[in-house]
Design a protein around this motif. Structure first.
Motif, short mmCIF file in Angstrom:
data_model
loop_
_atom_site.label_atom_id
_atom_site.label_comp_id
_atom_site.label_asym_id
_atom_site.label_seq_id
_atom_site.Cartn_x
_atom_site.Cartn_y
_atom_site.Cartn_z
N GLU A 171 0.81 -1.22 0.00
CA GLU A 171 0.00 0.00 0.00
C GLU A 171 0.84 1.27 0.00
O GLU A 171 0.43 2.29 -0.54
N ASP A 172 2.03 1.20 0.59
CA ASP A 172 2.89 2.38 0.63
C ASP A 172 3.75 2.53 -0.63
O ASP A 172 4.60 3.42 -0.71
N GLY A 173 3.53 1.66 -1.62
CA GLY A 173 4.27 1.75 -2.87
C GLY A 173 5.53 0.91 -2.92
O GLY A 173 6.21 0.86 -3.95
N THR A 174 5.87 0.23 -1.81
CA THR A 174 7.05 -0.62 -1.78
C THR A 174 6.81 -1.89 -2.56
O THR A 174 5.78 -2.54 -2.41
#
Length: 233
Positions: free
Chosen positions: A50-53
């Motif tokens: 969700e954080d783009g990682t």
């Protein structure tokens, strides 16, 4: 007293048996399609948090032929592993499976800069074709341990196609096979003439959803009934 002790041990044993194996889920299944190779033979996918990682990436064949590549980030950088289709996908545990290493963190930019990825020329180019309706897909096999291929109805044509690769990050939840659903979400027609069905296979791998690209007309190959269905299996 001894009977109570035996009963307690049996209860503990049953509880332990019911607990899922730790190796069953090494990562959730990839949730993002990043493209397909120029010849349509491979799909590039990734699991993005969700954080783009980016958790990991996968290069999966679109027919039951070739190799499965898993791309992960470890203490020493990014590692690409390769196993033949039909074997369980490796997450970098065995040095013999490693085909490429690169320093840095796993991002989409680094991913696309890997030699393995660059050589396949991944993109999203396709020939625009108007379709009134999408094909439909269902799983074959009327029993839990039957062969579950894909029956795809595309207009007047019905094709039975194997799933090129099942679970990569988790294990097969075959005890819930009656809940599995297959859905064609797009059809990609390439300039080369290769047609790729984009599918979502729901509730398959530890209750998760798979994204798979499958060739409408794969090479004629004898696909073994016994295949790897998930991590560590």
């Amino acid at each position: 007293m001894r009977a109570l002790l035996v009963a307690a041990l049996v209860t503990l044993g049953l509880a332990a048996a019911a607990r899922p194996a730790a190796a069953c889920v090494r990562a959730s299944e990839a949730d993002r399609l990043l493209g397909w190779s120029a010849d349509g033979a491979y799909a590039l996918l990734a699991l993005v948090d969700e954080d783009g990682t980016m958790d990991h990436a996968e290069i999966l064949p679109t027919a039951y032929k070739g190799f499965v590549y898993v791309i992960t980030e470890g203490d020493a950088g990014v590692v690409v592993t390769k196993v033949k289709v039909g074997q369980c996908a490796d997450f970098g545990d065995e040095d013999g499976a490693i085909v490429e290493r690169k320093k840095g963190k796993l991002t989409e930019a680094l991913l696309r800069n890997l030699k393995t990825v660059k050589a396949m020329k991944f993109g999203t180019d396709q020939v625009p074709v108007a379709r009134a309706t999408l094909p439909t897909a269902t799983f074959t096999g009327a029993k839990r341990y039957a062969t579950h291929d894909l029956a795809i109805v595309d207009g007047a044509t019905t094709a039975t196609l194997p799933v090129p690769v099942w679970c990569v990050g988790s294990c097969m939840a075959d005890e819930h096979w009656t809940k599995w659903k297959a859905e064609v979400t797009a059809v990609h027609e390439l300039a080369s003439g290769v047609v790729l069905y984009e599918l979502r296979l729901h509730e398959v791998c530890n209750g998760g959803t798979l994204i798979r690209l499958v060739q409408a007309k794969p090479p004629k190959l004898k696909v073994p009934k016994r295949r790897c269905f998930g991590s560590g299996q």
